[in-house]
Design an enzyme around this catalytic site. Structure first.
Site, PDB file in Angstrom:
ATOM      1  N   THR A   1       0.829  -1.209   0.000  1.00  0.00           N
ATOM      2  CA  THR A   1       0.000   0.000   0.000  1.00  0.00           C
ATOM      3  C   THR A   1       0.854   1.246   0.000  1.00  0.00           C
ATOM      4  OG1 THR A   1      -1.731  -1.171   1.214  1.00  0.00           O
ATOM      5  CG2 THR A   1      -1.818   1.233   1.247  1.00  0.00           C
TER       6      THR A   1
ATOM      7  N   SER B   1       1.813  -7.285  -0.683  1.00  0.00           N
ATOM      8  CA  SER B   1       2.305  -8.216   0.336  1.00  0.00           C
ATOM      9  C   SER B   1       1.574  -9.543   0.330  1.00  0.00           C
ATOM     10  CB  SER B   1       2.249  -7.580   1.729  1.00  0.00           C
ATOM     11  OG  SER B   1       0.919  -7.249   2.076  1.00  0.00           O
TER      12      SER B   1
ATOM     13  N   THR C   1       1.137  -4.312   4.427  1.00  0.00           N
ATOM     14  CA  THR C   1       0.808  -4.659   5.812  1.00  0.00           C
ATOM     15  C   THR C   1       0.255  -6.072   5.979  1.00  0.00           C
ATOM     16  OG1 THR C   1      -1.383  -3.635   5.568  1.00  0.00           O
ATOM     17  CG2 THR C   1       0.399  -2.263   6.460  1.00  0.00           C
TER      18      THR C   1
END
Length: 365
Positions: free
Chosen positions: A28, A77, A111
Site C-alpha cells: 500500500t 504483500s 501490511t
C-alpha cells in the site's frame, strides 16, 4: 574486530549525519489511489511507485537524517514468498557489509504479511544496524494517508542509538513493536497493529522523539537463531522446506492435514482450538503425519494463547509451540528444518531431525 577499530568506527559514525537505507518492497505504501478516498481497492489502479520516486515526493522526513533509497522489487504483500524473504535478507546483509557506516535500515512493506517478513528477518539477520519495517493503510496520494508519518517514524526509530541490538522492529501509527510479538489486528483502521498480550515497546512522538518503555531481552550480542540459512540462500537448488498451517474448528477432520502431507509438507502447524488442542477428528491425521516423518507443532488460534508441553501431545510425537502465533511458528519451523538440511536438499523424511533439539529451539525463540 579489534577494540580500537570498533571505537574508531563508532566515533566516525557519531561525527556524521545518520544515514538510513530505505528499501522499498511495494505494498500500500507504494500504491496510487484512483481518487482521494480510494482506501480499499487502490490496487486496481495498477500504479506502484518505486521507492526513490516516493521519497522524492515526500521530501525531508526527519531532521538531520540522510535517506538512501535502495530498490528491491514492487510487490503486494499478499504475493510475497519465502524466496523474497531470503533475497531481502541477503540484500540487507550485503548492504550492511558494503557500507558499515549506514546507521540503520527501513523496509517499507505491505501490511498483510509485514509481521511475517519482520519475524523472518529477525531470525536470520546478524547486522549491527537497526532494521525497522513499516507500511501504510492508505496510499500516499489519498486523504488521511499514514504513509509519510509512518515512514518518518521508522526513519527516526532506525536512527535512534537505543534501537541497536533490539532485533527487527515494526512501527505503525506512532508505536513500535518487537517482530516476534506484533500482528495486524484490523483490516482498514490506521491503528492496525498490536502485540497481544505484551504490547508495544514504545512510541514515536510528534517531534519524532523515540521513547522506549520496555526493552527486548537478548542474551549477549545479536546472534540470530538461523543466520546460517543465508549462507546457502544463493545456491541454485536451495529452497526453504514447505510448512503448512491447518486451522482447527468444531467438526474439523483430517482432510486438510492429509492433503498437506500428500503435497510434500515437511512440517505442519496446527492452529488448534483455544486450549491449544486440535479438534478430535484431526488427531488421526496428525498422528499419521508424524509417522510419515512430518514435523507437527501444536499451536492455538487464541490471540493470547499458550501451548505448554503436555503428555497427550508428546506421546504422539507432536511438538508444542509455546506462545508463538501459528504464522510465526510456521516461519520458525521452516528455518529450523532448513538448518538441519542446509545443503539445500532435504532428506525424504523429516524424522531425521532431532526432535528434542527442535522442541527446545522453538520454545527458546
Amino acid at each position: 574486530m579489534k577494540h580500537d577499530d570498533m571505537e574508531t568506527r563508532i566515533a566516525s559514525r557519531d561525527l556524521v549525519r545518520p544515514r538510513i537505507a530505505v528499501i522499498g518492497t511495494g505494498g500500500t505504501f507504494a500504491m496510487h489511489g484512483r481518487h482521494r478516498f480510494d482506501w480499499i481497492e487502490y490496487a486496481d489502479s495498477g500504479v506502484i511507485h518505486p521507492i526513490d520516486d516516493l521519497l522524492a515526493r515526500l521530501g525531508e522526513l526527519a531532521p538531520d537524517v540522510d535517506v538512501v533509497p535502495i530498490p528491491f522489487r514492487s510487490l503486494g504483500s499478499v504475493a510475497i514468498t519465502p524466496k523474497d524473504w531470503l533475497e531481502l535478507a541477503v540484500l540487507i546483509r550485503d548492504t550492511a557489509a558494503a557500507d558499515p557506516l549506514l546507521t540503520g535500515f527501513v523496509v517499507t512493506h505491505g501490511t498483510a504479511t509485514l509481521e511475517e517478513t519482520a519475524w523472518f528477518l529477525d531470525l536470520v539477520l546478524a547486522v549491527e544496524q537497526p532494521v525497522v519495517l513499516t507500511g501504510a493503510q492508505r496510499p500516499a496520494n489519498t486523504d488521511g494517508s499514514d504513509a509519510a508519518a509512518n515512514l518518518r517514524g521508522a526513519v527516526a526509530l532506525a536512527a535512534a542509538s537505543a534501537s541497536r541490538g533490539a532485533g527487527v522492529l515494526v512501527t505503525m501509527g506512532g508505536l513500535f513493536f518487537a517482530a516476534r510479538d506484533v500482528t495486524k489486528a484490523a483490516s482498514f483502521e490506521l491503528a492496525a497493529f498490536e502485540a497481544p498480550p505484551y504490547g508495544p515497546l514504545g512510541r514515536i512522538d510528534a517531534d519524532v522523539s523515540v521513547v522506549w518503555r520496555r526493552r527486548v531481552f537478548r542474551d549477549g550480542q545479536r546472534n540470530p537463531a538461523f543466520g546460517s540459512v543465508l549462507d546457502h540462500a544463493g545456491a541454485h537448488a536451495f529452497t526453504l522446506p514447505r510448512v503448512d498451517i491447518v486451522t482447527s474448528y468444531a467438526g474439523a477432520d483430517g482432510t486438510a492435514i492429509d492433503a498437506f502431507v500428500s503435497a510434500g509438507a515437511r512440517g505442519i502447524v496446527c492452529a488448534g482450538l483455544a486450549p491449544g488442542r486440535p479438534a478430535a477428528g484431526e488427531m488421526r491425521a496428525l498422528r499419521d503425519a508424524v509417522q510419515a516423518g512430518v514435523a507437527v507443532v501444536q499451536a492455538t488460534r487464541a490471540p493470547r494463547g499458550v501451548v505448554p508441553v503436555q503428555r497427550f501431545l508428546t506421546v504422539d510425537g507432536i511438538l508444542v509451540g509455546g506462545d508463538l502465533a501459528p504464522a510465526k511458528l510456521r516461519i520458525a519451523l521452516m528455518l529450523a528444518l532448513a538448518v538441519d538440511h542446509s545443503d539445500g536438499v532435504a532428506s525424504e523424511r523429516a524424522a531425521s531431525v532431532n526432535v528434542e533439539r527442535l522442541q527446545a529451539c522453538l520454545l527458546d525463540l
